[in-house]
Design an enzyme around this catalytic site. Structure first.
Site, short mmCIF file in Angstrom:
data_model
loop_
_atom_site.label_atom_id
_atom_site.label_comp_id
_atom_site.label_asym_id
_atom_site.label_seq_id
_atom_site.Cartn_x
_atom_site.Cartn_y
_atom_site.Cartn_z
N PHE A 61 69.92 42.55 48.80
CA PHE A 61 68.81 41.75 48.38
C PHE A 61 68.05 41.98 49.64
CE2 PHE A 61 68.36 38.21 45.46
CZ PHE A 61 69.72 38.39 44.69
N LYS B 38 81.80 24.01 76.20
CA LYS B 38 80.50 23.60 76.10
C LYS B 38 79.39 24.16 77.11
CE LYS B 38 76.92 20.16 74.94
NZ LYS B 38 76.62 18.50 74.73
N LYS C 282 71.20 51.91 52.75
CA LYS C 282 72.49 51.44 52.64
C LYS C 282 73.26 52.11 51.49
CE LYS C 282 70.97 47.02 54.52
NZ LYS C 282 71.71 45.82 55.04
N ASP D 108 77.29 45.94 59.12
CA ASP D 108 76.59 45.70 57.79
C ASP D 108 77.45 45.72 56.57
OD1 ASP D 108 74.94 46.26 55.52
OD2 ASP D 108 73.13 46.83 56.64
N LYS E 184 65.44 50.51 52.12
CA LYS E 184 66.65 49.82 52.43
C LYS E 184 67.78 50.26 51.37
CE LYS E 184 65.96 45.69 54.31
NZ LYS E 184 65.72 44.34 54.61
N ASN F 174 70.78 32.02 60.13
CA ASN F 174 69.55 32.24 59.66
C ASN F 174 69.23 31.08 58.72
OD1 ASN F 174 68.65 34.98 60.09
ND2 ASN F 174 70.66 35.74 59.27
O1 C5P Z 1 69.28 44.95 56.52
P1 C5P Z 1 69.00 43.68 55.96
O2 C5P Z 1 69.51 42.66 56.68
O3 C5P Z 1 67.47 43.68 55.66
O4 C5P Z 1 69.56 43.89 54.40
C1 C5P Z 1 69.69 42.78 53.61
C2 C5P Z 1 70.91 43.17 52.62
O5 C5P Z 1 71.86 43.43 53.25
C3 C5P Z 1 71.46 41.88 51.96
O6 C5P Z 1 71.84 42.19 50.47
C4 C5P Z 1 72.40 41.41 52.90
O7 C5P Z 1 73.43 40.40 52.47
C5 C5P Z 1 73.00 42.60 53.15
N1 C5P Z 1 73.55 42.46 54.70
C6 C5P Z 1 74.89 42.51 54.79
N2 C5P Z 1 75.38 42.77 56.04
C7 C5P Z 1 74.56 42.76 57.30
C8 C5P Z 1 73.08 42.75 57.06
C9 C5P Z 1 72.72 42.60 55.76
O8 C5P Z 1 75.61 42.77 54.10
N3 C5P Z 1 75.03 42.65 58.59
#
Ligand code: C5P
Length: 398
Positions: A325, A290, A343, A308, A339, A211
């Site tokens: 975030f 590779k 969560k 997550d 969100k 990312n």
């Molecule tokens: O679901 P989304 O990626 O939009 O959510 C963002 C938040 O969730 C951020 O705080 C990110 O650090 C956390 N996150 C996480 N593990 C993931 C995806 C997102 O801790 N696999």
């Protein structure tokens, strides 16, 4: 650095030691951060660097003499310390520390320190043996009990050719510690775990999915939490950011590794802040070698979903206070609140992706049970400090 010391008047005391040459750079950094700096030198210091150097850098005449005729009432020590928000002595020699520990006042700087009505910070600088000497250690203990803040010393190569404790902190480190000193200690004694940066999901030994994330926001949150007095652990993906002072850093690569490192520590934390831009998917298995370009055939990469991390921490039986975030390109309030619900976390900081990534400034809105709180747009460290203040208030009322 932005004008973080705007409006602050700092008396910078320079004592006799070879590190005095670094006090010139320190003066420049303090002035650059917006402070007015009044330099006071001991006689010893003037043998290493001349007052002219400090006069040019601070834009003020330097005081070296208790009997300076420029102060009409002969009370330079009172006049100089009366205006100060704080006195910073760097380098602080063993002799200076000894004098202050015993209340001696036989020159302008020590008289001023004795007559002060403001905090005193000192960055010791001396040879390893002088630092380790029981007399110096006794004095340091006395100064700490008396409320003097010691910055450092650091460990490393010394001008005398030796290696060990006693080296003055670098000017940048002194400024970072001084800024930390000025922040309210609203998370004192708390344990805070933070994720930052991107994750890197390997396809083969040289390729991967990642990312766009500089890690700057997560590092700023770690620094702000540390400034607030917390014990901070920062788990970060591949980034090129310097570790904030006093923060424990753990480098990871993929989401699975980040998940494992976080889950091993999460239950022991008071606060968890997920700032990392975790990849949603990873290749099912990274190729050992590779991948080669095959004639005609397009490669297909089978993806599987990553855990997550934030949701898993929030689902612990007795979870830390969880902060997420959310970077959205539209409908910020709606998506961020959704969100937060999904969560099951009490607080989420959201921003609209509009200025691109990797900058030093940002715009953030905080979403919690009570609604939304927009923060003043500004440098990431300022936003991080506001976020930490908000977290501390919510923790108090939990
Ligand atoms: O679901 P989304 O990626 O939009 O959510 C963002 C938040 O969730 C951020 O705080 C990110 O650090 C956390 N996150 C996480 N593990 C993931 C995806 C997102 O801790 N696999």
């Amino acid at each position: 650095m932005h004008m973080e010391l705007q409006g602050k008047h700092i008396v910078l005391g320079v004592t006799g030691g070879i590190a005095a040459y670094k006090a010139a750079e320190l003066t420049r950094l303090l002035v650059k951060a917006g402070a007015t700096v009044q330099v006071v030198m001991t006689a010893g210091a003037t043998h290493f660097v001349t007052p002219v150097t400090f006069q040019a850098l601070s834009g003020r005449t330097v005081f070296t003499d208790q009997w300076d005729g420029r102060v009409a009432n002969n009370m330079a020590h009172i006049d100089l310390s009366r205006e100060a928000d704080l006195i910073l002595v760097a380098p602080a020699s063993a002799d200076f520390l000894a004098k202050v520990a015993h209340g001696l006042a036989d020159d302008l700087l020590t008289t001023m320190v004795l007559a002060r009505d403001c905090p005193l910070l000192a960055a010791p600088a001396m040879n390893r043996q002088m630092w380790e000497n029981p007399a110096t250690q006794r004095n340091v203990a006395t100064l700490t009990v008396d409320g003097v803040t010691l910055l450092g010393p650091g460990c490393g190569e010394q001008a005398c050719g030796e290696n060990g404790d006693g080296r003055m902190l670098e000017p940048e480190e002194i400024v970072e510690d001084l800024l930390a000193f000025l922040q309210p200690k609203c998370l004192a004694g708390k344990k805070v775990l933070i994720t930052a940066g991107p994750t890197f999901e390997a396809i083969d030994p040289v390729r991967g999915i990642t990312n766009l994330s500089s890690g700057k926001m997560g590092f700023a949150v770690a620094r702000a939490a540390r400034e607030a007095g917390a014990d901070v652990t920062l788990v970060c993906g591949p980034v090129a950011q310097p570790t904030p002072r006093g923060v424990t850093r753990i480098d990871v690569r993929g989401a699975l590794e980040m998940h494992a490192v976080v889950m091993a520590r999460a239950a022991a934390q008071d606060v968890f802040v997920g700032v990392a831009a975790v990849a949603d998917y990873r290749p099912q298995a990274a190729a050992e070698h590779k991948l080669k370009k095959d004639d005609g055939a397009l490669p297909a990469i089978a993806l599987v979903e990553n855990p997550d991390i934030l949701a898993d921490v929030a689902a612990l039986p007795n979870p830390p206070f969880c902060v997420g975030f959310a970077a959205e390109s539209r409908n910020l309030a709606e998506y961020a609140q959704k969100k937060r619900d999904r969560k099951k976390i009490p607080l989420i900081a959201g921003n609209l992706i509009q200025h691109g990534f990797g900058g030093d400034e940002n715009t953030l809105t905080l979403f919690d049970e009570a609604g939304q709180t927009p923060l003043h747009p500004g440098p990431k460290i300022e936003l991080a400090r506001s976020l930490i203040g908000h977290v501390a208030r919510l923790l108090e009322h939990r």
